[in-house]
Design a protein around this motif. Structure first.
Motif, mmCIF file in Angstrom:
data_model
loop_
_atom_site.group_PDB
_atom_site.id
_atom_site.type_symbol
_atom_site.label_atom_id
_atom_site.label_comp_id
_atom_site.label_asym_id
_atom_site.label_seq_id
_atom_site.Cartn_x
_atom_site.Cartn_y
_atom_site.Cartn_z
ATOM 1 N N VAL A 1 0.849 -1.187 0.000
ATOM 2 C CA VAL A 1 0.000 0.000 0.000
ATOM 3 C C VAL A 1 0.885 1.237 0.000
ATOM 4 N N GLN A 2 0.573 2.146 -0.894
ATOM 5 C CA GLN A 2 1.289 3.426 -0.948
ATOM 6 C C GLN A 2 0.291 4.562 -0.836
ATOM 7 N N LEU A 3 0.667 5.588 -0.088
ATOM 8 C CA LEU A 3 -0.183 6.746 0.133
ATOM 9 C C LEU A 3 0.572 7.996 -0.279
ATOM 10 N N VAL A 4 -0.072 8.848 -1.053
ATOM 11 C CA VAL A 4 0.568 10.073 -1.516
ATOM 12 C C VAL A 4 -0.360 11.248 -1.252
ATOM 13 N N GLU A 5 0.102 12.173 -0.408
ATOM 14 C CA GLU A 5 -0.682 13.357 -0.088
ATOM 15 C C GLU A 5 -0.378 14.489 -1.062
ATOM 16 N N SER A 6 -1.340 15.367 -1.213
ATOM 17 C CA SER A 6 -1.156 16.585 -1.988
ATOM 18 C C SER A 6 -2.141 17.625 -1.492
ATOM 19 N N GLY A 7 -1.907 18.867 -1.901
ATOM 20 C CA GLY A 7 -2.851 19.928 -1.589
ATOM 21 C C GLY A 7 -2.430 20.889 -0.500
ATOM 22 N N GLY A 8 -1.296 20.640 0.121
ATOM 23 C CA GLY A 8 -0.842 21.559 1.151
ATOM 24 C C GLY A 8 -0.371 22.872 0.552
ATOM 25 N N GLY A 9 -0.104 23.837 1.428
ATOM 26 C CA GLY A 9 0.374 25.126 0.953
ATOM 27 C C GLY A 9 0.271 26.187 2.019
ATOM 28 N N ARG A 18 -7.884 22.016 0.577
ATOM 29 C CA ARG A 18 -8.332 20.631 0.528
ATOM 30 C C ARG A 18 -7.129 19.733 0.291
ATOM 31 N N LEU A 19 -6.897 18.838 1.214
ATOM 32 C CA LEU A 19 -5.829 17.862 1.082
ATOM 33 C C LEU A 19 -6.384 16.596 0.446
ATOM 34 N N SER A 20 -5.551 15.953 -0.363
ATOM 35 C CA SER A 20 -5.918 14.691 -0.989
ATOM 36 C C SER A 20 -4.909 13.626 -0.597
ATOM 37 N N CYS A 21 -5.381 12.389 -0.514
ATOM 38 C CA CYS A 21 -4.516 11.244 -0.240
ATOM 39 C C CYS A 21 -4.871 10.155 -1.241
ATOM 40 N N ALA A 22 -3.998 9.941 -2.191
ATOM 41 C CA ALA A 22 -4.215 8.909 -3.198
ATOM 42 C C ALA A 22 -3.611 7.606 -2.706
ATOM 43 N N ALA A 23 -4.424 6.560 -2.714
ATOM 44 C CA ALA A 23 -3.982 5.259 -2.213
ATOM 45 C C ALA A 23 -3.835 4.262 -3.347
ATOM 46 N N SER A 24 -2.786 3.494 -3.299
ATOM 47 C CA SER A 24 -2.614 2.404 -4.251
ATOM 48 C C SER A 24 -2.520 1.105 -3.466
ATOM 49 N N ASN A 70 -14.249 10.404 1.380
ATOM 50 C CA ASN A 70 -13.565 9.331 0.668
ATOM 51 C C ASN A 70 -14.248 9.082 -0.661
ATOM 52 N N ASP A 71 -13.485 8.877 -1.714
ATOM 53 C CA ASP A 71 -14.018 8.537 -3.025
ATOM 54 C C ASP A 71 -13.390 7.219 -3.444
ATOM 55 N N ASN A 72 -14.132 6.139 -3.266
ATOM 56 C CA ASN A 72 -13.583 4.816 -3.579
ATOM 57 C C ASN A 72 -13.289 4.663 -5.063
ATOM 58 N N ALA A 73 -14.084 5.298 -5.906
ATOM 59 C CA ALA A 73 -13.862 5.180 -7.351
ATOM 60 C C ALA A 73 -12.502 5.759 -7.738
ATOM 61 N N LYS A 74 -12.061 6.747 -6.990
ATOM 62 C CA LYS A 74 -10.768 7.375 -7.283
ATOM 63 C C LYS A 74 -9.674 6.912 -6.328
ATOM 64 N N ASP A 75 -10.030 6.033 -5.386
ATOM 65 C CA ASP A 75 -9.054 5.576 -4.384
ATOM 66 C C ASP A 75 -8.381 6.761 -3.701
ATOM 67 N N MET A 77 -8.759 9.850 -0.569
ATOM 68 C CA MET A 77 -9.377 10.390 0.627
ATOM 69 C C MET A 77 -9.080 11.888 0.656
ATOM 70 N N TYR A 78 -10.002 12.660 1.223
ATOM 71 C CA TYR A 78 -9.843 14.104 1.246
ATOM 72 C C TYR A 78 -9.982 14.640 2.671
ATOM 73 N N LEU A 79 -9.366 15.782 2.882
ATOM 74 C CA LEU A 79 -9.583 16.536 4.110
ATOM 75 C C LEU A 79 -9.848 17.976 3.694
ATOM 76 N N GLN A 80 -11.108 18.379 3.798
ATOM 77 C CA GLN A 80 -11.481 19.753 3.495
ATOM 78 C C GLN A 80 -11.303 20.577 4.762
ATOM 79 N N MET A 81 -10.455 21.577 4.687
ATOM 80 C CA MET A 81 -10.140 22.406 5.853
ATOM 81 C C MET A 81 -10.623 23.827 5.603
#
Length: 122
Positions: A1-9, A18-24, A70-75, A77-81
């Motif tokens: 399992v690999q997790l990649v975050e994005s959306g910080g700043g 909004r942070l995203s976490c793409a899971a494989s 969470n969006d399972n179709a896109k694998d 997860m999000y964090l709306q801040m």
């Protein structure tokens, strides 16, 4: 399992990100969480969600301002801040544990992303 975050700043007080976490990998039955770690502080639980459905959990410190989804179709997860404050400044980490029930302690999570920096200016 690999997790990649994005959306910080960098954002001003009161702003949103909004942070995203793409899971494989096979994570459908996993429980996913967001943690954060500010300089000089321990890593703390922010929010959690089961990828197979069920209620979410949000830390009291961000309740009413942060939303996990969470969006399972896109694998993904999000964090709306929203209504961000300087005390929200931290490195935010995505994490996963290979079971469906919730946990709020970092040692209960098996997999971690590399983190994404969120800085809120006053």
């Amino acid at each position: 399992v690999q997790l990649v975050e994005s959306g910080g700043g960098l954002v001003q007080t009161g702003g949103s990100l909004r942070l995203s976490c793409a899971a494989s990998g096979r994570t459908f039955s996993y429980y996913m969480g967001w943690f954060r770690q500010a300089p000089g502080k321990e890593r703390e639980f922010v929010a959690g969600i089961s990828r197979s459905g069920g209620p979410t959990k949000v830390a009291d410190s961000v309740k009413g301002r942060f939303t996990i989804s969470n969006d399972n179709a896109k694998d993904t997860m999000y964090l709306q801040m929203s209504s961000l404050r300087p005390e929200d400044t931290a490195v935010y980490y995505c994490a996963a544990r290979s079971t469906w029930w919730s946990a709020e302690t970092e040692h209960d999570y098996n997999y971690w992303g590399q983190g994404t920096q969120v800085t809120v200016s006053s």
